[in-house]
Write an enzyme that holds these catalytic residues in place. Structure first.
Site, PDB file in Angstrom:
ATOM      1  N   SER A  23      -0.154  -5.944   8.322  1.00 53.40           N
ATOM      2  CA  SER A  23       0.956  -6.142   7.390  1.00 53.40           C
ATOM      3  C   SER A  23       0.718  -7.373   6.524  1.00 53.40           C
ATOM      4  O   SER A  23       0.490  -8.472   7.020  1.00 53.40           O
ATOM      5  CB  SER A  23       2.265  -6.300   8.178  1.00 53.40           C
ATOM      6  OG  SER A  23       3.372  -6.181   7.332  1.00 53.40           O
ATOM      7  N   GLY A  24       0.796  -7.182   5.208  1.00 51.47           N
ATOM      8  CA  GLY A  24       0.732  -8.291   4.272  1.00 51.47           C
ATOM      9  C   GLY A  24       2.138  -8.791   3.994  1.00 51.47           C
ATOM     10  O   GLY A  24       2.854  -8.200   3.194  1.00 51.47           O
ATOM     11  N   TYR A  47       0.829  -1.217   0.000  1.00 51.52           N
ATOM     12  CA  TYR A  47       0.000   0.000   0.000  1.00 51.52           C
ATOM     13  C   TYR A  47       0.859   1.261   0.000  1.00 51.52           C
ATOM     14  O   TYR A  47       1.757   1.412   0.835  1.00 51.52           O
ATOM     15  CB  TYR A  47      -0.898  -0.015   1.234  1.00 51.52           C
ATOM     16  CG  TYR A  47      -1.811   1.177   1.376  1.00 51.52           C
ATOM     17  CD1 TYR A  47      -3.018   1.231   0.702  1.00 51.52           C
ATOM     18  CD2 TYR A  47      -1.468   2.247   2.200  1.00 51.52           C
ATOM     19  CE1 TYR A  47      -3.874   2.321   0.834  1.00 51.52           C
ATOM     20  CE2 TYR A  47      -2.304   3.335   2.337  1.00 51.52           C
ATOM     21  CZ  TYR A  47      -3.503   3.370   1.653  1.00 51.52           C
ATOM     22  OH  TYR A  47      -4.339   4.450   1.791  1.00 51.52           O
TER      23      TYR A  47
END
Length: 369
Positions: A290-291, A146
């Site tokens: 968090s990815g 992002y």
């Protein structure tokens, strides 16, 4: 080596500050040390001031990683994925889990352009290698983090043409780092981050193999930042982010690990599982938003993917009992790639005057040089 100290444009890399690392890097200290692997970027930077959705400011881009030479992109590579925290996206993950392989290029961009980069990859494959998609289907790998604190993310500025530019421009050798490609608008530990890479050489039974890592780094809280064991975050309170618009915590990291060592899919998954250890070395702890999604692939065993039906196929692989040096290489490479993404960077101001400082170079000199 100059390639170890600076990017092609002259931006410093972590080693230029005499920061010591474990392991032996390849000639470029990049994922492109793995033979046949190439990287390309399209970087979009325009506009300043207040956000106007659809107009900007724009601070985004796309990264393309080609696992094989262009003419060979339809040949699958053995692969494995690992999601440390699944608050993100990596398309093609289901088929990687199912068959332990994927084909076509990898793209990494911002969260709201992930579908564009995926579909554009298929359009590009239709143009450059039409036989690969004429009678089959394609499930490209596309990933995201992002960048909406700096970028007009809802303006959807990334187009198929930008993705094609990154794919067409993919090259070997030393590659740029920092605020380029999909990493253009990314932040780590409250500092400007983005794209970073590193590699390691692993010797095994008289053979020399390469393990390369590439990260799109967009994660971490300032207080947790750790640099080669030094808990630097508490000391580096300033310079700080300045917000014209309040910043929501939306950090992620995508990492791609490549090797020319012969490994089976389950072993590639084992390598992917070690990426979080490299992330943790820098102070990344996989927080809720968090990815943290990681892909590892091997360019070896090309013939296995092309084996004719009706016959026993055979592959080469290094035994699991000898995998430890390659696990070291992943951890070491990921840690250095993240630090390169931070060091090869400058301050950036984006939408609504939102400001992200670079990791201070003077502090690095005083601390390590």
């Amino acid at each position: 080596m100059h390639n170890h100290l600076a990017t092609p444009s002259g931006k410093p890399r972590a080693r230029s500050f005499s920061i010591g690392f474990d392991g032996t890097p390849g000639p470029f200290n990049a994922i492109t040390d793995v033979p046949g692997v190439t990287v390309g970027y399209a970087t979009l930077i325009s506009g300043d001031g207040a956000l106007v959705v659809g107009k900007g400011p724009v601070r985004t881009g796309v990264t393309a990683i080609l696992p094989r030479p262009r003419a060979d992109l339809a040949t699958p590579v053995f692969a494995g994925i690992f999601s440390q925290n699944g608050n993100g996206e990596l398309t093609g993950s289901h088929i990687v889990e199912e068959i332990g392989a994927f084909a076509y290029p990898i793209t990494i961009t911002n969260t709201h352009s992930c579908g564009v980069s995926r579909d554009a990859t298929l359009r590009w494959m239709q143009r450059v290698l039409p036989a690969a998609v004429d009678s089959g289907w394609g499930l490209p790998v596309a990933a995201e983090t992002y960048d909406g604190f700096l970028n007009d993310i809802n303006g959807h500025h990334l187009t198929s043409e930008h993705v094609a530019r990154a794919l067409d421009g993919a090259a070997g050798g030393p590659i740029e780092e920092g605020s380029v490609g999909g990493g253009t608008g990314m932040i780590s530990f409250g500092f400007k981050a983005g794209s970073g890479t590193a590699s390691r050489i692993v010797a095994w039974q008289g053979c020399t193999y390469k393990v390369g890592a590439f990260v799109q780094s967009n994660f971490g809280k300032r207080g947790n930042f750790t640099l080669r064991g030094l808990r630097a975050g508490p000391e580096l309170v300033e310079p700080s982010i300045r917000e014209g618009t309040p910043r929501a915590e939306k950090g992620s990291i995508i990492a791609v690990v490549a090797t020319d060592a012969p490994f089976l899919p389950h072993q590639m998954k084992r390598l992917a599982r070690r990426v979080p250890l490299g992330v943790a070395m820098t102070g990344g702890f996989g927080y809720h938003s968090s990815g943290d999604i990681f892909l590892a692939f091997s360019t070896a065993n090309r013939g296995a993917a092309l084996a004719p039906t009706g016959h026993i196929a055979s592959v080469d692989f290094i035994p699991d009992t000898d995998i430890d040096p390659f696990l070291d290489a992943v951890i070491e490479g990921v840690e250095e790639a993240i630090l390169n993404a931070l060091v090869a960077n400058d301050d950036m101001t984006g939408r609504d005057g939102n400001f992200v400082p670079a990791l201070p170079k003077e502090w690095l000199k005083e601390t390590f040089s």
